[in-house]
Scaffold this active site. Structure first.
Site, short mmCIF file in Angstrom:
data_model
loop_
_atom_site.label_atom_id
_atom_site.label_comp_id
_atom_site.label_asym_id
_atom_site.label_seq_id
_atom_site.Cartn_x
_atom_site.Cartn_y
_atom_site.Cartn_z
N GLU A 233 50.67 7.48 42.21
CA GLU A 233 50.96 6.23 42.92
C GLU A 233 49.97 5.11 42.63
O GLU A 233 50.36 3.96 42.43
CB GLU A 233 51.01 6.46 44.44
CG GLU A 233 52.28 7.12 44.95
CD GLU A 233 52.27 8.63 44.82
OE1 GLU A 233 51.20 9.19 44.46
OE2 GLU A 233 53.30 9.26 45.10
N HIS B 163 53.42 12.58 56.84
CA HIS B 163 54.65 12.00 56.30
C HIS B 163 55.40 11.17 57.33
O HIS B 163 56.57 10.87 57.13
CB HIS B 163 55.58 13.11 55.78
CG HIS B 163 55.12 13.72 54.49
ND1 HIS B 163 53.99 14.49 54.41
CD2 HIS B 163 55.63 13.66 53.24
CE1 HIS B 163 53.84 14.91 53.16
NE2 HIS B 163 54.81 14.41 52.43
#
Lengths: 470, 349
Positions: A203, A272
């Site tokens: 990322e 998450h």
């Protein structure tokens, strides 16, 4: 004319220091880069290097002198062949006194006093006001189609990729896998691997790569499999994408969209499950969108891709599969920065966005049965925030409840509450109510997770509190 | 437990010494007279500019951070000779004044940015670490160590996307070379065969930490080995060696073979920033580099030896350079601060 050597500042905060040692003597030849003296501050001993060439003709401050103010002349250098040079005086700046030092002697050529310094001290100029555009008028006989948010997002990307060859999408599993959440389904088949780019799981790297591509004029859509992973890339989103236009004095824009699911899904645990709306909404130079309906998802994603600025586009996994009516028009582009009145009402204003709207909408339906007529405003864009639409509503209802899934402290609701206080204080009939996610990391257990998220009952309770009907 | 790295001596003092050659190296092509004189003038401009910046910092005209490039001039000047100005991209970290000047950016605009004035490249809103020029394809000027590596990889990605043969020169220091995103970028660059020359300017110290104290692999040319990226160690004090290696690397990229790593063994004479007393190295080490390996003196010696210019002619070059720098300093001292209205501009397009 001899050149003065001034007592240098060795840090922005240094005002004086000790001239601890002369390395050169009167009569010594001096070249650029030669160490001529040593200076002691409270932090360190530093060497003073000559910039000018010539002969050290006079020492004005003796070795061992303490408390020598910055910019005091400490020695003179007689330049070599200075009379022979016809061009500009080599070192007019060397004899100038620095504007920031109160101790600077008034001699030599004085630099211009910064003309705006007084004004800066006496008053910060007001931020320019911006007026968001209204939604485009749809044809009277417009047809609506039923569509999921997922399909709307995919269509938005496909339409913009057809329109502009500079638009491409990159991210983990966006191409061959067809998207971890199938948002990019079919794009590889239509646009090929050059424009639909599977990245490694990296990322930080691919966010930076995307920003670099945007600097050069391409229009990347960077998909994060979830925004939780974008924390690895947040330096590029904020420091590289959002700030460069300002730092470059307007030269280098960054037309990029960072998109992906954000917020809690279901039973995926603390790492998450987080809503980043408040985080990104703090940053000047970013636009932040969090749509609820499929029509808004489509129209705002198309607008985001066309926008010349970096846009953080926060989706929601639970909304992906939900269906909405989407107007069937050729090119549905909606204005960024404009809230939408989702339901008209007169008794209370509920302000929400994204998945928070699901609680607001259900609460309003139940409240109607209790004879409380709620107006719902869907912010759609978190930054720039359309506070005018909220204020207009509050002026009518006098009562507000905000609803979001994010954490309470410094949340979007907190900002709305402040804005209402500042802009509609006299119209309020009750303190602003706020419904948020709980101030805990998201638990895994089903019962605890349910408790950590907002719910319809909490929205109803908050509305009853601000309408004094509890 | 403190472990003294066995390679301290080699890396700390003599690694570049071993490589640095003032005499002609058979592998390094000689410069023509024009090339020598251009290199001399370009390096001297950076040297004098930085000395002046240091002086103006001392006078309080330049604030905040100011990282000088003195000693490393041969790296950017040699690399710039390998690319097409305004076509190929250049991006670097925070020690960036030399890169801007080498790219052909105006000394006045750079100095005025250092003093935070309206005539600066970023209207005074960027500062020492944040200047850009679309015209010269200079993409900054970045203050987060290593960030420019991913960004520069993106510039290379755009070149490939547009199907041009343009190349991105992405500079970083030996300190940045330990950042994670550098390897994320290496991986993608080689995977997608992106035209990026990664130039690791190994000046031996990441602020105050020597290479051997921070790096398990001190041969930075090998940092791409696990990705299959070729690399070379280069005497970064010899502008001819820089250009020769740069040309090989740029050719590799232009021909579509993917990225290339160049470790430039160089040396910074000044502290990391203006307030760094540089206690982590000996004065002897610094003075040895300055007297024996100075990039500008090397060119000067060759030019005089070959009779390509006289002492007086070199002095004239120096005078011209000083005039440019004096004009820049004068402009940067007298230019106005930005209008207060600039506080609110350039946030969004």
């Amino acid at each position: 004319m001899p050149i003065d050597i001034l007592m240098p500042a060795l840090s922005p905060t240094m005002e004086e220091g000790k001239l601890s040692k002369w390395v050169k003597k009167v009569g010594d030849a001096v070249k650029s880069g030669d160490v001529i003296a040593e200076i002691e501050t409270d932090k360190a001993t530093m060497e003073v290097e000559a910039v000018d060439e010539g002969t050290l003709s006079e020492i004005l401050v003796a070795e061992g002198t303490e408390g020598v103010k910055v910019n005091t002349p400490i020695a003179k250098i007689t330049g070599e062949g200075e009379d022979a040079v016809g061009g500009p005086k080599p070192d007019s700046a060397a004899t100038a006194s620095a504007p920031k030092s109160p101790a600077a002697p008034e001699q030599g050529e004085k630099p211009a006093t910064p003309e705006n310094s007084e004004k800066t001290v006496s008053g910060v100029p007001a931020a320019p006001a911006t007026q968001p555009l209204a939604d485009p008028d749809l044809p009277a006989n417009v047809e609506y189609v039923t569509m999921t948010v997922r399909e709307a997002l995919r269509d938005a990307m496909a339409e913009e990729m057809r329109r502009d060859g500079n638009v491409f999408v990159m991210g983990e599993e966006v191409a061959e896998y067809q998207g971890a959440y199938k948002i990019t389904q079919g794009l590889l088949q239509e646009f090929g691997a050059r424009r639909v780019v599977d990245t490694p799981i990296t990322e930080h790297g691919f966010a930076g790569l995307g920003v670099g591509a945007a600097f050069s004029g391409l229009r990347p859509i960077v998909e994060f499999m979830t925004f939780n992973f974008a924390m690895q890339a947040i330096d590029h989103i904020i420091n590289s994408a959002a700030k460069t236009l300002y730092m470059s004095g307007g030269q280098l824009g960054c037309p990029i969209v960072f998109r992906g699911p954000n917020g809690a899904a279901a039973r995926v645990g603390a790492q998450h499950s987080q809503d980043y709306a408040a985080w990104y909404s703090q940053i000047p130079g970013l636009k932040v969108i969090q749509p609820y309906s499929a029509a808004d998802a489509k129209g705002l994603l198309k607008a985001a891709i066309r926008d010349p600025n970096p846009v953080v586009f926060l989706e929601n996994e639970i909304l992906y599969g939900q269906t909405f009516q989407v107007p069937k028009v050729d090119d549905l582009v909606l204005p960024i920065g404009k809230a939408r009145v989702h339901r008209k009402g007169k008794d209370v204003t509920i302000v929400s966005f994204g998945i928070g709207m699901t609680y607001a909408v259900k609460a309003a339906e139940e409240l109607a049965g209790m004879e409380i007529d709620a107006e719902i405003i869907d912010l759609r864009t978190i930054r720039p925030m359309d506070i005018a639409t909220v204020v207009d509503s509050v002026k009518k209802t006098g009562r507000v409840v905000t609803v979001e899934e994010g954490f309470p402290q410094s949340g979007v609701g907190s900002e709305i509450a402040y804005q209402i206080m500042a802009n509609a204080f006299d119209y309020l009939d009750a303190p602003v109510g706020r419904v948020t996610g709980k101030d805990v990391p998201m638990p895994y257990a089903a019962n605890l997770e349910k408790l950590a998220l907002p719910n319809v009952a909490e929205v109803i309770a908050a509305v009853k509190a601000v309408t004094y009907t509890a | 437990m403190a472990v003294r790295p066995p390679s301290e001596k080699r890396q700390g003092a003599s690694a570049a010494t071993d490589k640095a050659r003032t005499t002609d190296d058979p592998k390094i092509a000689d410069f023509t007279k024009d090339e020598e004189l251009k290199a001399y003038s370009d390096m001297l401009l950076i040297r004098r500019f930085e000395e002046k910046a240091g002086q103006m910092y001392g006078m309080g005209l330049i604030g905040g951070f100011c990282h000088l490039y003195i000693g490393q001039e041969a790296v950017v000047v040699g690399m710039q000779m390998c690319i097409v100005e305004g076509q190929d991209q250049v991006i670097t970290g925070y020690r960036d004044h030399g890169h801007m000047l080498a790219c052909g950016m105006d000394a006045k605009g750079v100095m005025a940015e250092l003093t935070g004035r309206r005539g600066g490249y970023s209207k005074g809103k960027g500062g020492s670490m944040h200047m850009f020029s679309r015209e010269k394809q200079f993409f900054g000027g970045h203050g987060i160590v290593g960030a420019q590596v991913s960004l520069g990889t993106g510039l290379g990605f755009a070149n490939k996307y547009r199907e041009t043969d343009h190349v991105s020169l992405t500079y970083m220091g030996d300190g940045a070379a330990n950042q994670g995103q550098v390897y994320e970028s290496f991986n993608m660059a080689q995977l997608w065969k992106l035209p990026v020359v990664y130039i690791i300017e190994n000046n031996r110290y990441a602020m105050g930490t020597s290479v051997s104290r921070a790096s398990a692999q001190t041969d930075f040319s090998k940092r791409g080995v696990s990705f299959g990226i070729p690399g070379e160690q280069v005497d970064g004090m010899d502008v001819r060696a820089v250009k020769a290696a740069g040309e090989r690397a740029v050719k590799h990229c232009r021909e579509g073979h993917g990225p290339f790593i160049l470790e430039m063994q160089t040396y910074r004479y000044r502290g990391h920033s203006m307030s760094d007393p540089a206690k982590y190295r000996t004065k002897d080490e610094v003075s040895r580099m300055r007297t024996e390996h100075d990039p500008i003196e090397q060119v000067r010696a060759r030019v005089l030896e070959r009779g390509w210019a006289s002492e007086d002619e070199l002095k004239d070059i120096d005078k011209d350079v000083r005039a440019v720098v004096a004009e820049a300093a004068d402009f940067a001292t007298h230019d106005s601060e930005p209008d207060v209205a600039e506080l609110w501009t350039d946030i969004l397009l």
